[in-house]
Design a protein around this motif. Structure first.
Motif, mmCIF file in Angstrom:
data_model
loop_
_atom_site.group_PDB
_atom_site.id
_atom_site.type_symbol
_atom_site.label_atom_id
_atom_site.label_comp_id
_atom_site.label_asym_id
_atom_site.label_seq_id
_atom_site.Cartn_x
_atom_site.Cartn_y
_atom_site.Cartn_z
ATOM 1 N N PHE A 168 0.833 -1.208 0.000
ATOM 2 C CA PHE A 168 0.000 0.000 0.000
ATOM 3 C C PHE A 168 0.865 1.254 0.000
ATOM 4 C CE2 PHE A 168 -2.836 3.111 2.025
ATOM 5 C CZ PHE A 168 -3.960 2.942 1.247
ATOM 6 N N LEU A 169 1.954 1.239 0.760
ATOM 7 C CA LEU A 169 2.850 2.391 0.808
ATOM 8 C C LEU A 169 3.827 2.421 -0.364
ATOM 9 C CD1 LEU A 169 3.670 2.569 4.591
ATOM 10 C CD2 LEU A 169 2.305 4.162 3.270
ATOM 11 N N HIS A 220 3.299 1.502 -3.449
ATOM 12 C CA HIS A 220 2.542 2.110 -4.532
ATOM 13 C C HIS A 220 3.256 1.952 -5.871
ATOM 14 C CE1 HIS A 220 -0.511 4.827 -6.032
ATOM 15 N NE2 HIS A 220 -1.010 4.864 -4.816
ATOM 16 N N LEU A 240 -3.953 0.522 7.998
ATOM 17 C CA LEU A 240 -3.813 1.400 6.845
ATOM 18 C C LEU A 240 -4.074 2.858 7.204
ATOM 19 C CD1 LEU A 240 -5.364 -0.751 4.002
ATOM 20 C CD2 LEU A 240 -2.969 -0.367 4.526
ATOM 21 N N ASP A 241 -4.997 3.103 8.126
ATOM 22 C CA ASP A 241 -5.235 4.482 8.572
ATOM 23 C C ASP A 241 -4.056 5.024 9.366
ATOM 24 O OD1 ASP A 241 -7.663 4.632 7.349
ATOM 25 O OD2 ASP A 241 -8.851 4.308 9.152
ATOM 26 N N THR A 264 -1.175 6.057 6.744
ATOM 27 C CA THR A 264 -1.429 7.114 5.768
ATOM 28 C C THR A 264 -1.246 8.473 6.403
ATOM 29 O OG1 THR A 264 -3.791 7.039 6.237
ATOM 30 C CG2 THR A 264 -3.013 5.761 4.357
ATOM 31 N N ASP A 315 -3.014 11.317 5.656
ATOM 32 C CA ASP A 315 -4.263 12.035 5.877
ATOM 33 C C ASP A 315 -5.059 11.341 6.972
ATOM 34 O OD1 ASP A 315 -6.379 13.734 5.649
ATOM 35 O OD2 ASP A 315 -7.190 12.795 3.844
ATOM 36 N N SER A 316 -5.159 11.969 8.108
ATOM 37 C CA SER A 316 -5.847 11.338 9.241
ATOM 38 C C SER A 316 -7.291 11.806 9.376
ATOM 39 C CB SER A 316 -5.084 11.632 10.539
ATOM 40 O OG SER A 316 -5.073 13.029 10.778
ATOM 41 N N GLN A 324 -10.571 4.346 6.307
ATOM 42 C CA GLN A 324 -10.910 3.247 5.412
ATOM 43 C C GLN A 324 -11.622 2.120 6.153
ATOM 44 O OE1 GLN A 324 -7.501 2.041 3.125
ATOM 45 N NE2 GLN A 324 -6.736 4.124 3.071
ATOM 46 N N TYR A 372 -15.296 6.193 1.172
ATOM 47 C CA TYR A 372 -14.222 7.150 1.404
ATOM 48 C C TYR A 372 -14.560 8.502 0.765
ATOM 49 C CZ TYR A 372 -9.380 8.480 2.335
ATOM 50 O OH TYR A 372 -8.246 9.076 2.821
#
Length: 172
Positions: A21-22, A24, A65-66, A69, A71-72, A76, A118
């Motif tokens: 996920f990171l 990418h 995943l939250d 990331t 943006d808090s 998800q 989302y």
């Protein structure tokens, strides 16, 4: 050592989800959008272990995943929990070809559900701006993510499903 990895294969694959996920990888993207990686693991896991385990691991996956990331403001978790429950209710089918095609359709639906939830969070937070045209590129991103997730799901989910099923049989 080999026996340890066979027993813990599903958890090891679970750990790789935030890494992918990171990471990418751009070469797997389409129009600058990546597939929704968590669903590739959540679908076979939930189909084998049921709705309750799908709910629990959807929650854990969302929390992880939250937390990684930047943006808090948005989460998800609701989409992954809902997908974990829905995926757990899907019964196994004996037809191999239909199974592969079904993985793509189910993951596409799950990706659309997670992306829409989302997007709704973003829309409700910025509802006072009332300029809806700024959110139109989000539809493009959701549809590209749905396409990519549905495209890669038959390849990835079928392999993970086979590995998880073998691991579960050996544990019983």
């Amino acid at each position: 050592m080999n026996k340890f990895f066979k027993k813990k294969l599903s958890i090891i694959c679970f750990i790789f989800i935030p890494i992918i996920f990171l990471w990418h990888p751009n070469w797997l993207g389409f129009l600058g959008v990546q597939p929704y990686w968590p669903l590739f693991w959540l679908l076979p896991w939930s189909m084998i272990h049921g709705s309750i385990n799908g709910l629990i691991f959807g929650l854990f996956l969302g929390l992880i995943l939250d937390s990684v990331t930047l943006d808090s403001n948005f989460t998800q978790i609701p989409g992954l929990i809902l997908c974990g429950i829905l995926f757990g209710r899907i019964k196994l089918h004996s037809d191999i070809l239909l199974g592969h095609f079904r993985y793509g359709l189910i993951c596409s639906f799950g990706s659309f559900l997670c992306g829409s939830l989302y997007f709704l969070q973003i829309l409700f937070k910025n509802f006072s701006d009332s300029n809806f045209l700024l959110f139109l590129p989000s539809f493009h991103n959701i549809l590209a993510e749905v396409f990519l997730t549905g495209f890669f799901a038959p390849f990835i989910c079928s392999q993970l499903f086979r590995m998880f099923k073998i691991t579960r049989r050996k544990l019983q």
